[in-house]
Motif scaffolding. Structure first.
Motif, PDB file in Angstrom:
ATOM      1  N   THR A  68     -28.725  16.432  39.859  1.00  0.00           N
ATOM      2  CA  THR A  68     -29.176  15.464  40.850  1.00  0.00           C
ATOM      3  C   THR A  68     -30.695  15.393  40.776  1.00  0.00           C
ATOM      4  O   THR A  68     -31.374  16.402  41.001  1.00  0.00           O
ATOM      5  N   ALA A  69     -31.214  14.218  40.442  1.00  0.00           N
ATOM      6  CA  ALA A  69     -32.664  14.057  40.298  1.00  0.00           C
ATOM      7  C   ALA A  69     -33.071  12.649  40.701  1.00  0.00           C
ATOM      8  O   ALA A  69     -32.289  11.707  40.555  1.00  0.00           O
ATOM      9  N   ARG A 112     -47.340   9.375  38.459  1.00  0.00           N
ATOM     10  CA  ARG A 112     -48.172   8.176  38.639  1.00  0.00           C
ATOM     11  C   ARG A 112     -47.413   6.963  38.090  1.00  0.00           C
ATOM     12  O   ARG A 112     -46.422   7.096  37.376  1.00  0.00           O
ATOM     13  N   GLY A 113     -47.941   5.793  38.388  1.00  0.00           N
ATOM     14  CA  GLY A 113     -47.331   4.567  37.879  1.00  0.00           C
ATOM     15  C   GLY A 113     -47.235   4.531  36.367  1.00  0.00           C
ATOM     16  O   GLY A 113     -46.220   4.082  35.809  1.00  0.00           O
ATOM     17  N   ASP A 114     -48.254   5.020  35.680  1.00  0.00           N
ATOM     18  CA  ASP A 114     -48.232   5.000  34.210  1.00  0.00           C
ATOM     19  C   ASP A 114     -47.316   6.089  33.625  1.00  0.00           C
ATOM     20  O   ASP A 114     -47.135   6.151  32.415  1.00  0.00           O
ATOM     21  N   GLN A 115     -46.723   6.918  34.469  1.00  0.00           N
ATOM     22  CA  GLN A 115     -45.797   7.956  34.012  1.00  0.00           C
ATOM     23  C   GLN A 115     -44.339   7.570  34.289  1.00  0.00           C
ATOM     24  O   GLN A 115     -43.442   8.381  34.104  1.00  0.00           O
ATOM     25  N   ARG A 116     -44.114   6.334  34.688  1.00  0.00           N
ATOM     26  CA  ARG A 116     -42.754   5.898  35.034  1.00  0.00           C
ATOM     27  C   ARG A 116     -41.749   6.171  33.925  1.00  0.00           C
ATOM     28  O   ARG A 116     -40.636   6.598  34.200  1.00  0.00           O
ATOM     29  N   GLY A 117     -42.140   5.916  32.687  1.00  0.00           N
ATOM     30  CA  GLY A 117     -41.223   6.132  31.560  1.00  0.00           C
ATOM     31  C   GLY A 117     -40.818   7.590  31.428  1.00  0.00           C
ATOM     32  O   GLY A 117     -39.639   7.904  31.204  1.00  0.00           O
ATOM     33  N   GLN A 118     -41.773   8.492  31.572  1.00  0.00           N
ATOM     34  CA  GLN A 118     -41.468   9.918  31.476  1.00  0.00           C
ATOM     35  C   GLN A 118     -40.611  10.379  32.647  1.00  0.00           C
ATOM     36  O   GLN A 118     -39.673  11.161  32.470  1.00  0.00           O
ATOM     37  N   VAL A 123     -35.229  11.907  34.885  1.00  0.00           N
ATOM     38  CA  VAL A 123     -34.114  11.672  35.808  1.00  0.00           C
ATOM     39  C   VAL A 123     -32.836  11.383  35.037  1.00  0.00           C
ATOM     40  O   VAL A 123     -31.766  11.950  35.330  1.00  0.00           O
ATOM     41  N   GLN A 124     -32.914  10.523  34.033  1.00  0.00           N
ATOM     42  CA  GLN A 124     -31.718  10.169  33.256  1.00  0.00           C
ATOM     43  C   GLN A 124     -31.150  11.376  32.518  1.00  0.00           C
ATOM     44  O   GLN A 124     -29.932  11.574  32.481  1.00  0.00           O
ATOM     45  N   THR A 125     -32.001  12.192  31.949  1.00  0.00           N
ATOM     46  CA  THR A 125     -31.536  13.376  31.228  1.00  0.00           C
ATOM     47  C   THR A 125     -30.854  14.357  32.178  1.00  0.00           C
ATOM     48  O   THR A 125     -29.775  14.880  31.876  1.00  0.00           O
ATOM     49  N   ILE A 126     -31.463  14.598  33.327  1.00  0.00           N
ATOM     50  CA  ILE A 126     -30.872  15.514  34.312  1.00  0.00           C
ATOM     51  C   ILE A 126     -29.523  14.963  34.784  1.00  0.00           C
ATOM     52  O   ILE A 126     -28.545  15.713  34.905  1.00  0.00           O
TER      53      ILE A 126
END
Length: 128
Positions: A107-108, A87-93, A98-101
């Motif tokens: 590829t994420a 969801r929009g409020d989960q953008r940070g998670q 994605v950054q960790t992968i």
């Protein structure tokens, strides 16, 4: 299509796609059933792409725990494209996932739409 589910998650497998949908409040104490099922299915099925749909879930993890769980996913899914649908409020998670992968040479991508995520996965998957 194969479907596996509990009160916390549902896993569907079809045509090389594993979709895992999480539901409800997720805290540090939850997750072992999903992790075991996920690992078992990765070993026993021919999986070419994975979508994690977390829109129906609320994750209440510390940043350290969130990164630890994402690293676990990254190790289990090495070489498989991953889509995180939030969801929009989960953008940070989703961004953290994605950054960790990607730091693990994976590829994420993050999405808010299941259709967009599945379309991207089909283009990103490795040929069999």
């Amino acid at each position: 299509m194969r479907i596996y589910s509990t009160t916390e998650f549902e896993i569907r497998i079809r045509d090389g796609l594993l979709e895992m949908r999480s539901e409800g409040t997720r805290v540090s104490q939850t997750g072992s059933d999903g992790e075991r099922a996920f690992s078992s299915l990765l070993r026993g099925e021919s999986i070419e792409m994975i979508a994690f749909d977390i829109r129906a879930a609320d994750f209440r993890f510390s940043s350290v725990e969130l990164e630890s769980r994402i690293r676990y996913i990254g190790r289990q899914c090495r070489g498989i494209p991953l889509a995180f649908i939030g969801r929009g409020d989960q953008r940070g998670q989703v961004r953290a996932a994605v950054q960790t992968i990607e730091k693990m040479d994976g590829t994420a991508r993050g999405f808010q739409s299941r259709q967009q995520a599945l379309a991207w996965l089909k283009t990103a998957r490795q040929p069999a």
